[in-house]
Design a protein around this motif. Structure first.
Motif, PDB file in Angstrom:
ATOM      1  N   MET A 145       0.880  -1.248   0.067  1.00  0.00           N
ATOM      2  CA  MET A 145       0.010  -0.020  -0.138  1.00  0.00           C
ATOM      3  C   MET A 145       0.885   1.333   0.035  1.00  0.00           C
ATOM      4  O   MET A 145       0.839   2.002  -0.849  1.00  0.00           O
ATOM      5  CB  MET A 145      -0.907   0.078   1.028  1.00  0.00           C
ATOM      6  CG  MET A 145      -2.102   1.350   1.420  1.00  0.00           C
ATOM      7  SD  MET A 145      -2.996   1.105   2.705  1.00  0.00           S
ATOM      8  CE  MET A 145      -3.785  -0.180   2.302  1.00  0.00           C
ATOM      9  N   GLY A 146       2.055   1.249   0.547  1.00  0.00           N
ATOM     10  CA  GLY A 146       2.813   2.309   0.790  1.00  0.00           C
ATOM     11  C   GLY A 146       3.605   2.632  -0.426  1.00  0.00           C
ATOM     12  O   GLY A 146       3.795   3.615  -0.856  1.00  0.00           O
ATOM     13  N   TYR A 147       3.996   1.473  -1.010  1.00  0.00           N
ATOM     14  CA  TYR A 147       4.672   1.633  -2.199  1.00  0.00           C
ATOM     15  C   TYR A 147       3.929   2.494  -3.263  1.00  0.00           C
ATOM     16  O   TYR A 147       4.351   3.358  -4.007  1.00  0.00           O
ATOM     17  CB  TYR A 147       5.199   0.389  -2.745  1.00  0.00           C
ATOM     18  CG  TYR A 147       5.513   0.246  -4.231  1.00  0.00           C
ATOM     19  CD1 TYR A 147       6.668   0.732  -4.387  1.00  0.00           C
ATOM     20  CD2 TYR A 147       4.961   0.096  -5.408  1.00  0.00           C
ATOM     21  CE1 TYR A 147       7.351   0.804  -5.898  1.00  0.00           C
ATOM     22  CE2 TYR A 147       5.435   0.006  -6.258  1.00  0.00           C
ATOM     23  CZ  TYR A 147       6.554   0.537  -6.718  1.00  0.00           C
ATOM     24  OH  TYR A 147       6.749   0.478  -8.267  1.00  0.00           O
ATOM     25  N   TYR A 148       2.672   2.012  -3.480  1.00  0.00           N
ATOM     26  CA  TYR A 148       1.897   2.843  -4.370  1.00  0.00           C
ATOM     27  C   TYR A 148       1.267   4.182  -4.125  1.00  0.00           C
ATOM     28  O   TYR A 148       1.221   5.172  -4.803  1.00  0.00           O
ATOM     29  CB  TYR A 148       0.677   2.026  -4.549  1.00  0.00           C
ATOM     30  CG  TYR A 148       0.972   0.682  -5.673  1.00  0.00           C
ATOM     31  CD1 TYR A 148       1.260   0.825  -6.707  1.00  0.00           C
ATOM     32  CD2 TYR A 148       0.936  -0.612  -5.143  1.00  0.00           C
ATOM     33  CE1 TYR A 148       1.373  -0.111  -7.652  1.00  0.00           C
ATOM     34  CE2 TYR A 148       1.209  -1.795  -5.680  1.00  0.00           C
ATOM     35  CZ  TYR A 148       1.508  -1.590  -7.127  1.00  0.00           C
ATOM     36  OH  TYR A 148       1.758  -2.627  -8.114  1.00  0.00           O
ATOM     37  N   LEU A 149       1.298   4.386  -2.797  1.00  0.00           N
ATOM     38  CA  LEU A 149       1.061   5.672  -2.287  1.00  0.00           C
ATOM     39  C   LEU A 149       2.082   6.584  -2.495  1.00  0.00           C
ATOM     40  O   LEU A 149       2.079   7.786  -2.713  1.00  0.00           O
ATOM     41  CB  LEU A 149       0.832   5.830  -0.879  1.00  0.00           C
ATOM     42  CG  LEU A 149      -0.699   5.295  -0.225  1.00  0.00           C
ATOM     43  CD1 LEU A 149      -0.794   5.192   1.164  1.00  0.00           C
ATOM     44  CD2 LEU A 149      -1.786   6.321  -0.949  1.00  0.00           C
ATOM     45  N   GLY A 150       3.326   6.226  -2.195  1.00  0.00           N
ATOM     46  CA  GLY A 150       4.487   6.782  -2.752  1.00  0.00           C
ATOM     47  C   GLY A 150       4.724   7.019  -4.123  1.00  0.00           C
ATOM     48  O   GLY A 150       5.032   8.278  -4.489  1.00  0.00           O
ATOM     49  N   LYS A 151       4.242   6.275  -5.269  1.00  0.00           N
ATOM     50  CA  LYS A 151       4.215   6.212  -6.532  1.00  0.00           C
ATOM     51  C   LYS A 151       3.068   7.410  -7.013  1.00  0.00           C
ATOM     52  O   LYS A 151       3.436   8.397  -7.507  1.00  0.00           O
ATOM     53  CB  LYS A 151       3.702   4.972  -7.231  1.00  0.00           C
ATOM     54  CG  LYS A 151       4.780   3.909  -7.438  1.00  0.00           C
ATOM     55  CD  LYS A 151       5.907   4.069  -8.448  1.00  0.00           C
ATOM     56  CE  LYS A 151       5.154   3.845  -9.673  1.00  0.00           C
ATOM     57  NZ  LYS A 151       6.160   3.751 -10.876  1.00  0.00           N
ATOM     58  N   GLU A 157       2.848  11.450 -13.733  1.00  0.00           N
ATOM     59  CA  GLU A 157       1.447  11.396 -14.271  1.00  0.00           C
ATOM     60  C   GLU A 157       0.937   9.978 -13.911  1.00  0.00           C
ATOM     61  O   GLU A 157       1.518   9.302 -12.747  1.00  0.00           O
ATOM     62  CB  GLU A 157       1.636  10.949 -15.708  1.00  0.00           C
ATOM     63  CG  GLU A 157       2.760   9.960 -16.112  1.00  0.00           C
ATOM     64  CD  GLU A 157       2.979  10.054 -17.613  1.00  0.00           C
ATOM     65  OE1 GLU A 157       3.418   8.929 -18.017  1.00  0.00           O
ATOM     66  OE2 GLU A 157       2.788  10.931 -18.316  1.00  0.00           O
ATOM     67  N   SER A 158      -0.300   9.702 -13.944  1.00  0.00           N
ATOM     68  CA  SER A 158      -0.999   8.519 -13.613  1.00  0.00           C
ATOM     69  C   SER A 158      -1.179   8.485 -12.084  1.00  0.00           C
ATOM     70  O   SER A 158      -1.287   7.404 -11.438  1.00  0.00           O
ATOM     71  CB  SER A 158      -0.545   7.208 -14.159  1.00  0.00           C
ATOM     72  OG  SER A 158      -0.514   7.219 -15.610  1.00  0.00           O
ATOM     73  N   LYS A 159      -1.381   9.611 -11.600  1.00  0.00           N
ATOM     74  CA  LYS A 159      -1.256   9.660 -10.051  1.00  0.00           C
ATOM     75  C   LYS A 159      -2.493   8.918  -9.535  1.00  0.00           C
ATOM     76  O   LYS A 159      -2.546   8.319  -8.397  1.00  0.00           O
ATOM     77  CB  LYS A 159      -1.467  11.244  -9.426  1.00  0.00           C
ATOM     78  CG  LYS A 159      -0.110  11.829  -9.578  1.00  0.00           C
ATOM     79  CD  LYS A 159      -0.032  13.285  -9.368  1.00  0.00           C
ATOM     80  CE  LYS A 159       1.265  14.026  -9.326  1.00  0.00           C
ATOM     81  NZ  LYS A 159       2.113  13.526  -8.172  1.00  0.00           N
ATOM     82  N   LYS A 160      -3.594   9.072 -10.235  1.00  0.00           N
ATOM     83  CA  LYS A 160      -4.926   8.571  -9.707  1.00  0.00           C
ATOM     84  C   LYS A 160      -4.929   7.092  -9.960  1.00  0.00           C
ATOM     85  O   LYS A 160      -5.342   6.278  -9.144  1.00  0.00           O
ATOM     86  CB  LYS A 160      -6.293   9.203 -10.458  1.00  0.00           C
ATOM     87  CG  LYS A 160      -6.461  10.582 -10.043  1.00  0.00           C
ATOM     88  CD  LYS A 160      -7.446  11.243 -10.847  1.00  0.00           C
ATOM     89  CE  LYS A 160      -7.981  12.465 -10.355  1.00  0.00           C
ATOM     90  NZ  LYS A 160      -9.264  12.972 -11.274  1.00  0.00           N
ATOM     91  N   LYS A 161      -4.060   6.601 -10.857  1.00  0.00           N
ATOM     92  CA  LYS A 161      -4.080   5.210 -11.219  1.00  0.00           C
ATOM     93  C   LYS A 161      -3.381   4.367  -9.778  1.00  0.00           C
ATOM     94  O   LYS A 161      -3.791   3.505  -9.380  1.00  0.00           O
ATOM     95  CB  LYS A 161      -3.284   4.872 -12.396  1.00  0.00           C
ATOM     96  CG  LYS A 161      -3.109   3.366 -12.581  1.00  0.00           C
ATOM     97  CD  LYS A 161      -2.596   2.977 -13.887  1.00  0.00           C
ATOM     98  CE  LYS A 161      -1.057   3.426 -13.627  1.00  0.00           C
ATOM     99  NZ  LYS A 161      -0.005   2.646 -14.895  1.00  0.00           N
ATOM    100  N   TRP A 162      -2.176   5.099  -9.570  1.00  0.00           N
ATOM    101  CA  TRP A 162      -1.462   4.503  -8.507  1.00  0.00           C
ATOM    102  C   TRP A 162      -2.159   4.608  -7.013  1.00  0.00           C
ATOM    103  O   TRP A 162      -1.955   3.749  -6.092  1.00  0.00           O
ATOM    104  CB  TRP A 162      -0.100   5.197  -8.315  1.00  0.00           C
ATOM    105  CG  TRP A 162       0.748   5.086  -9.512  1.00  0.00           C
ATOM    106  CD1 TRP A 162       1.266   6.315 -10.233  1.00  0.00           C
ATOM    107  CD2 TRP A 162       1.286   4.138 -10.208  1.00  0.00           C
ATOM    108  NE1 TRP A 162       2.192   5.999 -11.208  1.00  0.00           N
ATOM    109  CE2 TRP A 162       1.995   4.569 -11.464  1.00  0.00           C
ATOM    110  CE3 TRP A 162       1.307   2.722 -10.055  1.00  0.00           C
ATOM    111  CZ2 TRP A 162       2.621   3.834 -12.195  1.00  0.00           C
ATOM    112  CZ3 TRP A 162       1.590   1.906 -10.900  1.00  0.00           C
ATOM    113  CH2 TRP A 162       2.470   2.194 -11.959  1.00  0.00           C
ATOM    114  N   LEU A 163      -2.909   5.792  -7.201  1.00  0.00           N
ATOM    115  CA  LEU A 163      -3.721   5.786  -5.821  1.00  0.00           C
ATOM    116  C   LEU A 163      -4.871   4.868  -5.780  1.00  0.00           C
ATOM    117  O   LEU A 163      -4.916   4.133  -4.506  1.00  0.00           O
ATOM    118  CB  LEU A 163      -4.518   7.281  -5.502  1.00  0.00           C
ATOM    119  CG  LEU A 163      -4.962   7.550  -4.387  1.00  0.00           C
ATOM    120  CD1 LEU A 163      -3.884   7.774  -3.389  1.00  0.00           C
ATOM    121  CD2 LEU A 163      -5.826   8.988  -4.722  1.00  0.00           C
TER     122      LEU A 163
END
Length: 229
Positions: A145-151, A157-163
């Motif tokens: 979870m933290g990895y993708y929040l950091g991404k 770009e693609s911030k919403k996708k990683w969130l």
């Protein structure tokens, strides 16, 4: 009593220390990490209440509902919520790897209190199994979870996708873990490869987050010194 509390706390602190010490750049303030751990531990109480009500009222039925929805989604959403609203915008979250530290901290806070309650109810003989399965799995769900929040925070770009992935992937992994444990009579045989895969995935995210932090710190250094040749 002291033995149970110690056995309940020790695995969570050991795992949190491991992921904390993997931060090779600007280590996170211990006060913020500890605060995240406490927030995670406090989540146990509302989640237990909600799960009790859902179970008592028989709100959700079906093979997949309990492992995926009333346990997996509920627990991961609350952890994600805490991370999103108390950590993600904090000034100390200044590199991608920080998501690993804070994700593990919130998850291990939750897992530690849950572990202590379980050991009080069922006995100290379950301490090793709890450390190897629920505590470590919660830690790895938090790492992912933290990895993708950091991404999400540092990607251009693609911030919403990683969130979205920061909630979706831990939820699916947590639900799968619960399904194996609850629904399969001979759960140990499939659990072993699942945990091996979970550790592989979690440590892979740790390695990737460290590389992202290295690039981020290098870029930040060059931005601060624009005339470096």
């Amino acid at each position: 009593m002291l033995g149970i509390v110690t056995a309940g706390i020790a695995p969570g602190l050991a795992l949190l220390s491991y992921f904390y010490l993997k931060d090779q750049y600007d280590s996170e303030p211990l006060s913020i990490v500890f605060r995240s751990f406490i927030f995670g531990s406090l989540l146990v109480f509302p989640i237990m209440f909600i799960q009790y009500v859902l179970d008592a009222e028989n709100v959700v039925q079906g093979v997949l509902f309990k492992p995926f929805l009333t346990m997996g989604l509920l627990e991961e959403f609350f952890k994600w919520f805490i991370l999103y609203f108390t950590v993600l915008q904090h000034t100390s979250f200044d590199e991608p790897y920080d998501g690993i530290v804070y994700g593990a901290s919130v998850s291990l806070g939750f897992a530690t209190i849950e572990n202590i309650f379980y050991l009080f109810a069922n006995g100290l003989e379950y301490a090793l199994g709890r450390a190897l399965l629920p505590v470590s799995s919660h830690a790895l769900f938090g790492v992912i979870m933290g990895y993708y929040l950091g991404k999400s925070k540092f990607a251009k770009e693609s911030k919403k996708k990683w969130l979205l992935l920061s909630l979706l992937i831990p939820f699916l992994l947590h639900g799968s873990y619960n399904y194996i444990l609850i629904m399969l009579e001979d759960w140990l045989l499939p659990m072993i490869p699942f945990m091996i895969f979970l550790w592989y995935l979690g440590l892979k995210k740790v390695k990737k987050a460290r590389l992202l932090s290295a690039h981020h710190m290098q870029d930040s250094h060059l931005i601060k010194k624009p005339f470096v040749s």
